[in-house]
Design an enzyme around this catalytic site. Structure first.
Site, PDB file in Angstrom:
ATOM      1  CE  LYS A   1      -0.589  10.726   0.434  1.00 47.23           C
ATOM      2  NZ  LYS A   1      -0.010   9.389   0.684  1.00 47.23           N
TER       3      LYS A   1
ATOM      4  N   GLY B   1       0.816  -1.214   0.000  1.00 45.05           N
ATOM      5  CA  GLY B   1       0.000   0.000   0.000  1.00 45.05           C
ATOM      6  C   GLY B   1       0.844   1.255   0.000  1.00 45.05           C
TER       7      GLY B   1
ATOM      8  CB  THR C   1      -5.307   7.734  -4.690  1.00 41.08           C
ATOM      9  OG1 THR C   1      -5.012   6.821  -3.638  1.00 41.08           O
ATOM     10  CG2 THR C   1      -6.661   7.435  -5.287  1.00 41.08           C
TER      11      THR C   1
ATOM     12  CB  ALA D   1      -3.492  -1.587  -3.966  1.00 37.90           C
ATOM     13  N   PRO D   2      -2.404   1.580  -5.213  1.00 43.59           N
ATOM     14  CG  PRO D   2      -2.121   2.856  -7.157  1.00 43.59           C
ATOM     15  CD  PRO D   2      -2.451   1.470  -6.682  1.00 43.59           C
ATOM     16  CG  ASN D   3      -7.354   4.397  -2.136  1.00 43.01           C
ATOM     17  OD1 ASN D   3      -8.010   3.655  -1.415  1.00 43.01           O
ATOM     18  ND2 ASN D   3      -7.265   5.705  -1.933  1.00 43.01           N
TER      19      ASN D   3
ATOM     20  CG  HIS E   1      -4.313  12.426   1.551  1.00 41.49           C
ATOM     21  ND1 HIS E   1      -4.609  12.683   0.242  1.00 41.49           N
ATOM     22  CD2 HIS E   1      -4.441  11.076   1.706  1.00 41.49           C
ATOM     23  CE1 HIS E   1      -4.910  11.548  -0.377  1.00 41.49           C
ATOM     24  NE2 HIS E   1      -4.819  10.565   0.486  1.00 41.49           N
TER      25      HIS E   1
HETATM   26  N1  LIG Z   1      -2.870   2.079  -0.627  1.00 37.41           N
HETATM   27  C1  LIG Z   1      -3.709   2.521   0.318  1.00 37.41           C
HETATM   28  O1  LIG Z   1      -4.930   2.300   0.269  1.00 37.41           O
HETATM   29  C2  LIG Z   1      -3.142   3.307   1.455  1.00 37.41           C
HETATM   30  C3  LIG Z   1      -3.955   3.759   2.501  1.00 37.41           C
HETATM   31  C4  LIG Z   1      -3.378   4.452   3.562  1.00 37.41           C
HETATM   32  C5  LIG Z   1      -2.013   4.684   3.537  1.00 37.41           C
HETATM   33  N2  LIG Z   1      -1.262   4.257   2.486  1.00 37.41           N
HETATM   34  C6  LIG Z   1       0.179   4.434   2.417  1.00 37.41           C
HETATM   35  O2  LIG Z   1       0.759   3.565   3.383  1.00 37.41           O
HETATM   36  C7  LIG Z   1       1.967   4.140   3.865  1.00 37.41           C
HETATM   37  C8  LIG Z   1       1.885   4.216   5.390  1.00 37.41           C
HETATM   38  O3  LIG Z   1       0.911   5.173   5.762  1.00 37.41           O
HETATM   39  P1  LIG Z   1       0.612   5.506   7.285  1.00 37.41           P
HETATM   40  O4  LIG Z   1      -0.319   6.653   7.275  1.00 37.41           O
HETATM   41  O5  LIG Z   1       0.258   4.273   8.034  1.00 37.41           O
HETATM   42  O6  LIG Z   1       2.063   5.994   7.754  1.00 37.41           O
HETATM   43  P2  LIG Z   1       2.683   5.882   9.228  1.00 37.41           P
HETATM   44  O7  LIG Z   1       3.851   6.805   9.218  1.00 37.41           O
HETATM   45  O8  LIG Z   1       1.625   6.031  10.254  1.00 37.41           O
HETATM   46  O9  LIG Z   1       3.175   4.364   9.299  1.00 37.41           O
HETATM   47  C9  LIG Z   1       4.312   3.857   8.678  1.00 37.41           C
HETATM   48  C10 LIG Z   1       4.974   2.920   9.687  1.00 37.41           C
HETATM   49  O10 LIG Z   1       6.009   2.212   9.021  1.00 37.41           O
HETATM   50  C11 LIG Z   1       7.119   2.151   9.914  1.00 37.41           C
HETATM   51  N3  LIG Z   1       8.324   1.876   9.129  1.00 37.41           N
HETATM   52  C12 LIG Z   1       9.071   2.707   8.379  1.00 37.41           C
HETATM   53  N4  LIG Z   1      10.086   2.061   7.812  1.00 37.41           N
HETATM   54  C13 LIG Z   1       9.969   0.773   8.219  1.00 37.41           C
HETATM   55  C14 LIG Z   1      10.724  -0.399   7.952  1.00 37.41           C
HETATM   56  N5  LIG Z   1      11.814  -0.375   7.176  1.00 37.41           N
HETATM   57  N6  LIG Z   1      10.332  -1.577   8.524  1.00 37.41           N
HETATM   58  C15 LIG Z   1       9.230  -1.620   9.326  1.00 37.41           C
HETATM   59  N7  LIG Z   1       8.478  -0.542   9.607  1.00 37.41           N
HETATM   60  C16 LIG Z   1       8.840   0.640   9.043  1.00 37.41           C
HETATM   61  C17 LIG Z   1       7.126   3.484  10.626  1.00 37.41           C
HETATM   62  O11 LIG Z   1       7.886   3.455  11.816  1.00 37.41           O
HETATM   63  C18 LIG Z   1       5.627   3.662  10.883  1.00 37.41           C
HETATM   64  O12 LIG Z   1       5.231   3.036  12.084  1.00 37.41           O
HETATM   65  C19 LIG Z   1       2.098   5.503   3.175  1.00 37.41           C
HETATM   66  O13 LIG Z   1       2.909   5.377   2.026  1.00 37.41           O
HETATM   67  C20 LIG Z   1       0.672   5.812   2.752  1.00 37.41           C
HETATM   68  O14 LIG Z   1       0.603   6.662   1.638  1.00 37.41           O
HETATM   69  C21 LIG Z   1      -1.808   3.581   1.455  1.00 37.41           C
HETATM   70  O1  LIG Z   2      -3.036   8.261   4.283  1.00 39.12           O
HETATM   71  C1  LIG Z   2      -2.348   8.094   3.258  1.00 39.12           C
HETATM   72  O2  LIG Z   2      -1.133   8.396   3.200  1.00 39.12           O
HETATM   73  C2  LIG Z   2      -2.985   7.506   2.062  1.00 39.12           C
HETATM   74  N1  LIG Z   2      -2.230   7.215   1.047  1.00 39.12           N
HETATM   75  C3  LIG Z   2      -2.657   6.647  -0.198  1.00 39.12           C
HETATM   76  C4  LIG Z   2      -2.357   7.585  -1.354  1.00 39.12           C
HETATM   77  O3  LIG Z   2      -1.290   8.227  -1.347  1.00 39.12           O
HETATM   78  O4  LIG Z   2      -3.133   7.644  -2.292  1.00 39.12           O
HETATM   79  C5  LIG Z   2      -4.093   6.183  -0.176  1.00 39.12           C
HETATM   80  C6  LIG Z   2      -4.984   7.006   0.662  1.00 39.12           C
HETATM   81  C7  LIG Z   2      -4.434   7.218   2.062  1.00 39.12           C
END
Ligand SMILES: NC(=O)c1ccc[n+]([C@@H]2O[C@H](COP(=O)([O-])OP(=O)(O)OC[C@H]3O[C@@H](n4cnc5c(N)ncnc54)[C@H](O)[C@@H]3O)[C@@H](O)[C@H]2O)c1
Ligand SMILES: O=C(O)C1=N[C@H](C(=O)O)CCC1
Length: 250
Positions: A139, A78, A146, A105-107, A135
């Site tokens: 972030k 993600g 997305t 999956a971007p989202n 957001h």
């Molecule tokens: N694809 C989706 O639907 C979706 C949804 C939400 C977030 N995201 C993405 O997911 C990622 C995380 O988002 P978040 O809001 O939870 O961020 P966050 O900062 O809350 O969490 C990331 C976690 O990863 C840990 N981390 C960093 N490097 C690490 C490593 N090498 N090994 C283990 N842990 C490690 C950090 O310490 C932190 O606890 C971002 O890139 C965000 O854009 C994607």
């Molecule tokens: O909270 C985030 O960070 C999210 N990242 C993804 C993005 O960059 O599109 C998906 C939505 C939440």
């Protein structure tokens, strides 16, 4: 039937901690590892993880995936911040491990996947299209993964349809005022306390506009997509980009 052995990398993060709970609650999955920053990736091998859910940040994701692919551990990713170069690098490591599957999956939320699909369908029918993503301020990357993907899909749909360039008479602008240019589609990023993940695709034609909006109000919105990815990636070798491929939306 034996349960699928799943690890979460980034397990203490906002989405990672929700993913840990979702995997634990699924009858057909077993959480075998929950790794945070500084934890050893060798744990994935020691615990016999079959799938790793990667939810860290753009600085960590490539190293984590390299390890998983080298050890034949499927991955559901993600983490955002993907570029063509990064995808090429991942594809090269997958070529050396042809039975391993990676889903990026971007989202993961169904509404966001449908927003992308609707935008792709609508884009050739309107003169103007812009994307606004909103957001939380923690972030790391902008524009969001997305929004970037949405803009790429819009641009591809317009290219395929032979759409004219978008009208825009701007001749002077402050830096950034017209957003980031993603394949010719302006993308605007808002970072605001109180928000989680939101996106609007604004489409405009003669005398009318259409807005496609999606709001993720809680990280639970991403969990059905993550679980679907985990269950499908084990039988889908190679790189799959976008959850829509597992939803038969293409
Ligand atoms: N694809 C989706 O639907 C979706 C949804 C939400 C977030 N995201 C993405 O997911 C990622 C995380 O988002 P978040 O809001 O939870 O961020 P966050 O900062 O809350 O969490 C990331 C976690 O990863 C840990 N981390 C960093 N490097 C690490 C490593 N090498 N090994 C283990 N842990 C490690 C950090 O310490 C932190 O606890 C971002 O890139 C965000 O854009 C994607
Ligand atoms: O909270 C985030 O960070 C999210 N990242 C993804 C993005 O960059 O599109 C998906 C939505 C939440």
């Amino acid at each position: 039937m034996s349960k699928l052995r799943v690890a979460v990398i980034g397990a203490k993060g906002r989405i990672g901690s929700e993913a840990v709970r979702a995997v634990e609650a699924a009858d057909d999955l077993e959480l075998v590892a929950a790794l945070g920053r500084g934890d050893k990736l060798d744990t994935l091998v020691e615990t016999g993880a079959q799938v790793a859910v990667e939810l860290t940040n753009p600085d960590s994701v490539m190293g984590n995936l390299d390890f998983c692919v080298r050890h034949g551990i499927h991955a559901v990713v993600g983490t955002t911040g993907w570029t063509d170069e990064r995808i090429a690098q991942l594809e090269a490591s997958l070529a050396a491990s042809p039975e391993t599957g990676v889903l990026i999956a971007p989202n993961f939320s169904i509404g966001a996947v449908l927003t992308m699909k609707f935008a792709q369908i609508a884009a050739p029918y309107f003169e103007s299209v812009e994307v606004v993503e909103l957001h939380h301020p923690n972030k790391a990357d902008a524009p969001s993964g997305t929004a970037q993907r949405t803009a790429q899909l819009i641009a591809a749909a317009r290219r395929e349809a032979g759409s004219a360039p978008q009208p825009d008479a701007t001749s002077t602008a402050l830096d950034g005022a017209r957003g980031a240019d993603v394949d010719g589609v302006p993308v605007h990023s808002v970072r605001l306390r109180g928000l989680l993940a939101h996106q609007e695709v604004l489409l405009g034609g003669e005398g009318e506009t259409l807005t496609v909006r999606h709001d993720s109000l809680h990280h639970s919105s991403f969990m059905p997509g993550i679980l679907l990815g985990v269950r499908r990636v084990v039988s889908t070798p190679g790189l799959t980009f976008g959850l829509e491929h597992f939803l038969d939306l293409n």
